[in-house]
Scaffold this motif. Structure first.
Motif, PDB file in Angstrom:
ATOM      1  N   LYS A 175       0.856  -1.190   0.000  1.00  0.00           N
ATOM      2  CA  LYS A 175       0.000   0.000   0.000  1.00  0.00           C
ATOM      3  C   LYS A 175       0.893   1.240   0.000  1.00  0.00           C
ATOM      4  O   LYS A 175       1.933   1.286   0.651  1.00  0.00           O
ATOM      5  CB  LYS A 175      -0.932   0.021   1.198  1.00  0.00           C
ATOM      6  N   VAL A 222       2.027   4.625   1.096  1.00  0.00           N
ATOM      7  CA  VAL A 222       1.913   5.496   2.267  1.00  0.00           C
ATOM      8  C   VAL A 222       1.371   6.857   1.839  1.00  0.00           C
ATOM      9  O   VAL A 222       0.651   7.517   2.585  1.00  0.00           O
ATOM     10  CB  VAL A 222       3.283   5.635   2.976  1.00  0.00           C
ATOM     11  N   GLU A 248      -2.269   7.824   2.456  1.00  0.00           N
ATOM     12  CA  GLU A 248      -2.806   8.152   3.777  1.00  0.00           C
ATOM     13  C   GLU A 248      -3.315   9.593   3.784  1.00  0.00           C
ATOM     14  O   GLU A 248      -4.199   9.941   4.556  1.00  0.00           O
ATOM     15  CB  GLU A 248      -1.752   7.929   4.859  1.00  0.00           C
ATOM     16  N   CYS A 249      -2.746  10.426   2.914  1.00  0.00           N
ATOM     17  CA  CYS A 249      -3.184  11.825   2.789  1.00  0.00           C
ATOM     18  C   CYS A 249      -3.723  12.136   1.405  1.00  0.00           C
ATOM     19  O   CYS A 249      -4.604  12.981   1.257  1.00  0.00           O
ATOM     20  CB  CYS A 249      -2.018  12.778   3.079  1.00  0.00           C
TER      21      CYS A 249
END
Length: 103
Positions: A89, A91, A94-95
């Protein structure tokens, strides 16, 4: 009995993707022992350097952004995004909501 345990452990976690296709040995990634997660040292033993990974992914036209080049988080450990025994996944997502597959 120990042979049976070895068989169960060997089959319990399966490699995925190119690591499976290239028959990568477990110890290539698990440089600190089999009970420890893979390490950046293990990744770079085959993938040479972060700069080499950056160059490999630089020409990918299917990437909305290239996290190895455009990443504002610096040079993360490969294992932050890339996993071998479970789905990887990004990172970044995440945003952000980038539409790319993390191998």
């Amino acid at each position: 009995m120990s042979a049976m345990l070895l068989t169960i452990n060997a089959n319990a976690i399966e490699l995925r993707g190119s690591h499976k296709a290239n028959h990568v040995a477990c110890k290539s990634c698990h440089t600190k022992g089999m009970k420890q997660a893979g390490t950046m040292e293990g990744c770079l033993s085959c993938h040479q350097s972060y700069e080499a990974v950056r160059a490999l992914t630089e020409g990918k036209t299917d990437l909305e952004v290239n996290p190895h080049i455009d990443g504002h988080m610096g040079e993360l450990d490969c294992t932050e995004c890339h996993h071998i025994h479970k789905p990887s996944k990004a990172v970044c997502n995440e945003c952000h909501g980038f539409d790319f597959v993390t191998p």
